[in-house]
Each structure stands twice: as C-alpha cells, then as structure tokens.
Design a protein around this motif. Structure first.
Motif, PDB file in Angstrom:
ATOM      1  N   SER A 100      24.122 -92.127 -55.068  1.00 28.56           N
ATOM      2  CA  SER A 100      23.805 -90.854 -55.715  1.00 28.56           C
ATOM      3  C   SER A 100      22.610 -90.182 -55.041  1.00 28.56           C
ATOM      4  N   ALA A 101      21.643 -90.986 -54.598  1.00 32.34           N
ATOM      5  CA  ALA A 101      20.487 -90.427 -53.897  1.00 32.34           C
ATOM      6  C   ALA A 101      20.917 -89.773 -52.586  1.00 32.34           C
ATOM      7  N   VAL A 102      21.868 -90.408 -51.895  1.00 34.81           N
ATOM      8  CA  VAL A 102      22.400 -89.808 -50.666  1.00 34.81           C
ATOM      9  C   VAL A 102      23.069 -88.472 -50.987  1.00 34.81           C
ATOM     10  N   ALA A 103      23.821 -88.434 -52.107  1.00 37.17           N
ATOM     11  CA  ALA A 103      24.465 -87.182 -52.526  1.00 37.17           C
ATOM     12  C   ALA A 103      23.422 -86.108 -52.811  1.00 37.17           C
ATOM     13  N   LEU A 104      22.296 -86.508 -53.395  1.00 42.81           N
ATOM     14  CA  LEU A 104      21.210 -85.549 -53.651  1.00 42.81           C
ATOM     15  C   LEU A 104      20.664 -84.957 -52.353  1.00 42.81           C
ATOM     16  N   VAL A 105      20.527 -85.787 -51.341  1.00 38.99           N
ATOM     17  CA  VAL A 105      20.043 -85.304 -50.047  1.00 38.99           C
ATOM     18  C   VAL A 105      21.012 -84.276 -49.472  1.00 38.99           C
ATOM     19  N   VAL A 106      22.317 -84.551 -49.595  1.00 45.61           N
ATOM     20  CA  VAL A 106      23.332 -83.612 -49.103  1.00 45.61           C
ATOM     21  C   VAL A 106      23.241 -82.289 -49.860  1.00 45.61           C
ATOM     22  N   VAL A 107      23.082 -82.381 -51.200  1.00 51.30           N
ATOM     23  CA  VAL A 107      22.944 -81.174 -52.019  1.00 51.30           C
ATOM     24  C   VAL A 107      21.734 -80.356 -51.571  1.00 51.30           C
ATOM     25  N   ALA A 108      20.611 -81.036 -51.367  1.00 48.58           N
ATOM     26  CA  ALA A 108      19.394 -80.348 -50.941  1.00 48.58           C
ATOM     27  C   ALA A 108      19.588 -79.675 -49.588  1.00 48.58           C
ATOM     28  N   LEU A 109      20.269 -80.353 -48.672  1.00 47.44           N
ATOM     29  CA  LEU A 109      20.505 -79.783 -47.337  1.00 47.44           C
ATOM     30  C   LEU A 109      21.369 -78.526 -47.432  1.00 47.44           C
ATOM     31  N   VAL A 110      22.446 -78.597 -48.226  1.00 46.50           N
ATOM     32  CA  VAL A 110      23.334 -77.440 -48.392  1.00 46.50           C
ATOM     33  C   VAL A 110      22.570 -76.281 -49.037  1.00 46.50           C
ATOM     34  N   MET A 111      21.748 -76.582 -50.050  1.00 52.06           N
ATOM     35  CA  MET A 111      20.947 -75.540 -50.698  1.00 52.06           C
ATOM     36  C   MET A 111      20.010 -74.873 -49.696  1.00 52.06           C
ATOM     37  N   ALA A 112      19.353 -75.680 -48.871  1.00 53.91           N
ATOM     38  CA  ALA A 112      18.398 -75.139 -47.901  1.00 53.91           C
ATOM     39  C   ALA A 112      19.100 -74.242 -46.879  1.00 53.91           C
ATOM     40  N   LEU A 113      20.249 -74.700 -46.363  1.00 55.09           N
ATOM     41  CA  LEU A 113      20.989 -73.923 -45.366  1.00 55.09           C
ATOM     42  C   LEU A 113      21.492 -72.607 -45.959  1.00 55.09           C
ATOM     43  N   GLU A 114      22.033 -72.671 -47.178  1.00 52.46           N
ATOM     44  CA  GLU A 114      22.535 -71.464 -47.833  1.00 52.46           C
ATOM     45  C   GLU A 114      21.397 -70.483 -48.116  1.00 52.46           C
ATOM     46  N   SER A 115      20.261 -71.027 -48.529  1.00 48.71           N
ATOM     47  CA  SER A 115      19.111 -70.166 -48.834  1.00 48.71           C
ATOM     48  C   SER A 115      18.586 -69.482 -47.579  1.00 48.71           C
ATOM     49  N   ILE A 116      18.504 -70.231 -46.486  1.00 53.70           N
ATOM     50  CA  ILE A 116      18.048 -69.644 -45.217  1.00 53.70           C
ATOM     51  C   ILE A 116      19.013 -68.545 -44.765  1.00 53.70           C
ATOM     52  N   HIS A 117      20.309 -68.793 -44.940  1.00 51.05           N
ATOM     53  CA  HIS A 117      21.326 -67.790 -44.564  1.00 51.05           C
ATOM     54  C   HIS A 117      21.130 -66.508 -45.372  1.00 51.05           C
ATOM     55  N   ARG A 118      20.842 -66.647 -46.667  1.00 51.29           N
ATOM     56  CA  ARG A 118      20.690 -65.467 -47.528  1.00 51.29           C
ATOM     57  C   ARG A 118      19.389 -64.704 -47.258  1.00 51.29           C
ATOM     58  N   LEU A 119      18.425 -65.371 -46.643  1.00 50.39           N
ATOM     59  CA  LEU A 119      17.219 -64.642 -46.246  1.00 50.39           C
ATOM     60  C   LEU A 119      17.542 -63.564 -45.219  1.00 50.39           C
ATOM     61  N   PHE A 120      18.519 -63.854 -44.349  1.00 51.16           N
ATOM     62  CA  PHE A 120      18.879 -62.919 -43.283  1.00 51.16           C
ATOM     63  C   PHE A 120      20.110 -62.075 -43.626  1.00 51.16           C
ATOM     64  N   VAL A 121      20.931 -62.587 -44.539  1.00 49.80           N
ATOM     65  CA  VAL A 121      22.123 -61.847 -44.957  1.00 49.80           C
ATOM     66  C   VAL A 121      22.115 -61.760 -46.477  1.00 49.80           C
ATOM     67  N   PRO A 122      21.374 -60.820 -47.050  1.00 50.12           N
ATOM     68  CA  PRO A 122      21.260 -60.712 -48.509  1.00 50.12           C
ATOM     69  C   PRO A 122      22.615 -60.459 -49.164  1.00 50.12           C
ATOM     70  N   GLN A 123      22.788 -60.993 -50.376  1.00 52.38           N
ATOM     71  CA  GLN A 123      24.018 -60.837 -51.132  1.00 52.38           C
ATOM     72  C   GLN A 123      23.779 -59.886 -52.303  1.00 52.38           C
ATOM     73  N   THR A 124      24.779 -59.100 -52.635  1.00 52.22           N
ATOM     74  CA  THR A 124      24.699 -58.228 -53.801  1.00 52.22           C
ATOM     75  C   THR A 124      24.899 -59.056 -55.060  1.00 52.22           C
ATOM     76  N   ILE A 125      23.960 -58.937 -56.009  1.00 45.64           N
ATOM     77  CA  ILE A 125      24.000 -59.777 -57.212  1.00 45.64           C
ATOM     78  C   ILE A 125      24.062 -58.886 -58.449  1.00 45.64           C
ATOM     79  N   ARG A 126      24.979 -59.204 -59.368  1.00 44.60           N
ATOM     80  CA  ARG A 126      25.031 -58.541 -60.668  1.00 44.60           C
ATOM     81  C   ARG A 126      24.088 -59.318 -61.582  1.00 44.60           C
ATOM     82  N   PHE A 127      22.855 -58.846 -61.675  1.00 44.91           N
ATOM     83  CA  PHE A 127      21.773 -59.618 -62.274  1.00 44.91           C
ATOM     84  C   PHE A 127      22.019 -60.007 -63.734  1.00 44.91           C
ATOM     85  N   ASN A 128      22.478 -59.090 -64.551  1.00 38.27           N
ATOM     86  CA  ASN A 128      22.634 -59.390 -65.980  1.00 38.27           C
ATOM     87  C   ASN A 128      23.594 -60.565 -66.212  1.00 38.27           C
ATOM     88  N   GLU A 129      24.759 -60.478 -65.587  1.00 41.63           N
ATOM     89  CA  GLU A 129      25.745 -61.547 -65.754  1.00 41.63           C
ATOM     90  C   GLU A 129      25.241 -62.866 -65.163  1.00 41.63           C
TER      91      GLU A 129
END
Length: 313
Positions: A100-129
């Motif tokens: 499970s700890a290994v799975a957590l590391v994978v989750v963290a890596l995917v989160m970091a990569l996705e977040s870095i991508h969104r820094l350069f390619v912002p996504q349109t968000i419907r904030f209320n929903e």
C-alpha cells in the motif's frame, strides 16, 4: 521413541496480527471510497471538471490499496496455522502495508506530474460544482478516518499490549491522503473562484504530493525493516543480554533477535555457563524484555576458568 503426547512442548504460530474488526472496518471504508469515486467521476464528466475526474481516479487507486489490505487480512487468517509459514503469518499484514505504501508513492507521483502539467496548461473549472463534490469527498474521508481511528484506539485500550498493525495503518494513511487532497482542492478552488488564483490548484497538488510521499516513506521504512529481518533495537537487545548475564555466571556468546510480525520477535541465543539450567529458566529471564514468541536457547557448559564475556560489538 517417545510415546507421550508432545503437545505440551509444542506451540502454534498463531500470533499474527489478524484483527477481525480491522478487516470489517476496512471493508466499510473500501465501499464508501468506491461509492465516492463513482460520484466524483460521474460529476467530473457531467460538469466538465478535470479536477474532479483526477480526484475520482485518484480515489480509485485507494480502492485498490484497500483491496490489498482486505486480501492481506484474509490470507493471513486462512493460513494462520499453516506449516508452510515457519513463524506464522505475522508478516502478511506488514507486506500488505508495504504494498500500500508503494501505491501511495505512485499516487503522489501521478499527482505531482498532473499538477505540473496544469501549471503550464490551465484547465477550465466549474468552481461551484467542483467545490460541492470536493466537500462531499472530504466528509466521506473524515467518516472513513473515524472508522479506522476508532479501531486503532480500541487496540490501545485495556491491558493488552498495543499491536502495530501496518496493514491498518496503511489504510488509515490512504484515507488521510484523500482527506488532505480534498482540503487542498477546496482551498485552491475557493481561492480560484473568489480571487482568480487559478494556478493555486496545481500548486496545492504538488504540496499534497510531497506530504503523501513523506507519509509513504515512513510506512516503507517501518515495513521494509521487518520484511528484511532487521535486528531488534540495540537498547532492547542489551537489556536481554543483561538479564541473562545477571543470573549466575552466564555469558551470552551469540544472540540474534528479529521481528517475525508487527510486534512479535523470534530469537536464537547461545549461553556459556558453569551451572547449566533447564531451557525454560533462561526463557523466563527475558520474558519482560520483548514479546519473544519463538526462542531457541543453546546452553554450553563452561569447562575452563573463568568464563569471560565476548565482545559483541
């Protein structure tokens, strides 16, 4: 040949940390997390929110981790008395925690990569929903944390020794990771809605990934040392030697103490003495120093003068 019943000299390796209530509570958490995952993915598709979709699939990885936890509990229970496992199934829950700890590391890596991508390619968000569903996810995560935490407190209560259930701890850390990402998402979405800080969302994602990585590192460190048969802590080991050598003229010439479960130890000890005693005598001397569930003691009669301690450093 002995014709007597040998049962009194035998023992079963049934000391594996198999918490029935832990399994039941983890199953409840798995179901709640799976339902929330489906709601977030459906809401993300309906509202066009990539943030919700990402969080939904992120929760899907935790559903997989909880599945590993349930499997570890059931496998340990099913094989608790199997002769195939020399020291019982105490390490199964540890292995589940490690996976499970290994799975957590994978989750963290995917989160970091996705977040870095969104820094350069912002996504349109419907904030209320997005905020509404994120709040729902946080409430579910807090409920799951309470379910698992109440079992942890139950284990600490009473006069019993505390069990370090790494399998349950891994599930608890996964829930905390989900709750953390929900809090960060709500904060970022709120700031984005009212102040226009759209880039705060991916920044919070990076922060969350860093915190989850730290949690996973601690769990990996604890479980890997047990899986690799790391020796008992130096202080406890010294107390065991001291307890043995304080009796008569005993000298410990060799000692190996290692974990075979979350809180259970096995040991092999060699003692030299002029006055050999029954093996049970030496086991009684060290019963208070560690939870030794399987100890082999070799007693050698000293034939020279004097018997001096050896340097074990």
């Amino acid at each position: 040949m002995h014709a007597h019943n040998l049962q009194q000299w035998q023992h079963e390796h049934d000391f594996a940390v198999i918490h029935r209530h832990g399994e039941e509570r983890t199953m409840k958490v798995l179901l709640l997390t799976a339902i929330t995952m489906v709601v977030e993915i459906a809401a993300g598709l309906a509202f066009g929110s990539m943030a919700l979709l990402a969080d939904g699939w992120h929760m899907g990885t935790h559903v997989t981790a909880f599945g590993i936890t349930i499997f570890a509990y059931r496998y340990a229970k099913r094989h608790a008395h199997s002769a195939r496992f020399s020291f019982g199934t105490g390490k199964v829950s540890v292995l589940g925690g490690f996976a499970s700890a290994v799975a957590l590391v994978v989750v963290a890596l995917v989160m970091a990569l996705e977040s870095i991508h969104r820094l350069f390619v912002p996504q349109t968000i419907r904030f209320n929903e997005a905020i509404g569903v994120a709040v729902l996810g946080l409430l579910i995560n807090l409920l799951c944390a309470l379910i698992l935490r109440s079992h942890h407190d139950h284990d600490q209560g009473g006069g019993h020794r505390h069990h370090h259930d790494h399998n349950l701890r891994a599930a608890y850390v996964h829930v905390l990771a989900d709750a953390l990402t929900s809090v960060l998402a709500i904060s970022a979405l709120t700031a984005g809605k009212y102040f226009g800080w759209h880039r705060l969302d991916p920044v919070m994602g990076i922060v969350g990934a860093a915190v989850i990585t730290k949690w996973a590192h601690g769990l990996l460190k604890d479980t890997s040392s047990i899986l690799l048969d790391a020796s008992i802590e130096g202080e406890t080991r010294a107390k065991i030697v001291q307890s043995l050598e304080a009796d008569k003229d005993n000298r410990v010439t060799d000692i190996h103490i290692w974990k075979v479960g979350p809180d259970d130890y096995a040991g092999m000890i060699s003692i030299v003495t002029h006055y050999p005693q029954p093996i049970e005598h030496y086991k009684r001397l060290i019963t208070d120093e560690a939870h030794l569930v399987h100890v082999t003691v070799e007693v050698i009669r000293c034939t020279t003068e004097p018997c001096v301690p050896v340097n074990r450093d």
